[in-house]
Write a protein that holds these residues in place. Structure first.
Motif, PDB file in Angstrom:
ATOM      1  N   VAL A  61      14.040  12.921  -1.166  1.00  0.00           N
ATOM      2  CA  VAL A  61      12.680  12.524  -0.803  1.00  0.00           C
ATOM      3  C   VAL A  61      11.907  12.091  -2.045  1.00  0.00           C
ATOM      4  N   HIS A  62      12.085  12.813  -3.139  1.00  0.00           N
ATOM      5  CA  HIS A  62      11.414  12.446  -4.392  1.00  0.00           C
ATOM      6  C   HIS A  62      11.862  11.066  -4.856  1.00  0.00           C
ATOM      7  N   PHE A  63      13.147  10.812  -4.800  1.00  0.00           N
ATOM      8  CA  PHE A  63      13.672   9.507  -5.224  1.00  0.00           C
ATOM      9  C   PHE A  63      13.058   8.386  -4.392  1.00  0.00           C
ATOM     10  N   TYR A  64      13.062   8.564  -3.078  1.00  0.00           N
ATOM     11  CA  TYR A  64      12.530   7.536  -2.185  1.00  0.00           C
ATOM     12  C   TYR A  64      11.033   7.308  -2.412  1.00  0.00           C
ATOM     13  N   LEU A  65      10.253   8.386  -2.403  1.00  0.00           N
ATOM     14  CA  LEU A  65       8.803   8.241  -2.579  1.00  0.00           C
ATOM     15  C   LEU A  65       8.441   7.730  -3.968  1.00  0.00           C
ATOM     16  N   ASN A  66       9.198   8.130  -4.968  1.00  0.00           N
ATOM     17  CA  ASN A  66       8.963   7.639  -6.322  1.00  0.00           C
ATOM     18  C   ASN A  66       9.118   6.123  -6.371  1.00  0.00           C
ATOM     19  N   GLN A  67      10.150   5.610  -5.714  1.00  0.00           N
ATOM     20  CA  GLN A  67      10.379   4.160  -5.665  1.00  0.00           C
ATOM     21  C   GLN A  67       9.250   3.453  -4.916  1.00  0.00           C
ATOM     22  N   GLU A  68       8.857   4.009  -3.771  1.00  0.00           N
ATOM     23  CA  GLU A  68       7.840   3.370  -2.944  1.00  0.00           C
ATOM     24  C   GLU A  68       6.459   3.413  -3.588  1.00  0.00           C
ATOM     25  N   LEU A  69       6.082   4.551  -4.131  1.00  0.00           N
ATOM     26  CA  LEU A  69       4.747   4.682  -4.723  1.00  0.00           C
ATOM     27  C   LEU A  69       4.636   3.913  -6.035  1.00  0.00           C
ATOM     28  N   SER A  70       5.748   3.719  -6.720  1.00  0.00           N
ATOM     29  CA  SER A  70       5.741   2.938  -7.961  1.00  0.00           C
ATOM     30  C   SER A  70       5.405   1.477  -7.696  1.00  0.00           C
ATOM     31  N   LYS A  71       5.787   0.983  -6.532  1.00  0.00           N
ATOM     32  CA  LYS A  71       5.513  -0.412  -6.175  1.00  0.00           C
ATOM     33  C   LYS A  71       4.016  -0.706  -6.161  1.00  0.00           C
TER      34      LYS A  71
END
Length: 177
Positions: free
Chosen positions: A156-166
């Motif tokens: 979940v951290h990996f996914y949200l980190n990618q999305e929120l970084s955008k």
């Protein structure tokens, strides 16, 4: 810390997620994903934004449950606020899943212990007897927090980190685990 409309929207959505998931699991005593979410949000958004989410969640939860009484709200507010505070200060270098799982396990007991003085004062319970009777519930919360972090944190951290970084909501270099 700068707050933008997008930041507020994300914090509102994250607060809603915690609230809905906690209510969905409320039929099982002390089994919840709240600890996992607060750890995740602290690592993604930082201490201050997660502290805001913790306060908002506590107020919403108590209003919804009809328990806006000081001896429940105060320890709950302190308890949920301790996750971002501790992870932002004392345990700021705890980034591995193992370290965060151990933190979640220990927090399950800390959270339960925070209620003991308030309940003992209001209801006149013996502190040690209350602690002994509460241990199974604290253990259930410790296990559910630790298991949820161990199983869900990394993906979940990996996914949200990618999305929120955008959207430039987080500094992906700072919060990479």
């Amino acid at each position: 810390m700068r707050i933008r409309i997008f930041d507020l929207a994300v914090m509102a959505i994250f607060t809603a997620i915690i609230f809905v998931v906690e209510q969905a699991l409320s039929f099982i005593p002390n089994v919840q994903l709240t600890v996992f979410f607060f750890i995740l949000y602290t690592r993604l958004l930082g201490m201050k934004k997660t502290l805001f989410i913790a306060v908002l969640h506590t107020l919403l939860d108590n209003m919804y449950m009809g328990t806006m009484i000081w001896h429940l709200v105060l320890p709950m507010m302190v308890g949920w606020s301790l996750i971002p505070i501790l992870l932002g200060t004392v345990f700021k270098n705890a980034r591995s899943v193992i370290a965060l799982t151990l933190f979640a396990f220990g927090f399950g007991f800390l959270y339960g212990i925070l209620f003991i003085p308030f309940q003992a004062y209001v209801w006149g319970y013996d502190l040690w007897l209350y602690f002994i009777y509460d241990l199974p519930f604290e253990f259930a919360m410790a296990i559910s927090g630790a298991l949820s972090v161990a199983l869900l944190y990394q993906p979940v951290h990996f996914y949200l980190n990618q999305e929120l970084s955008k959207y430039d909501l987080i500094d992906s270099k700072r919060y990479v685990s």
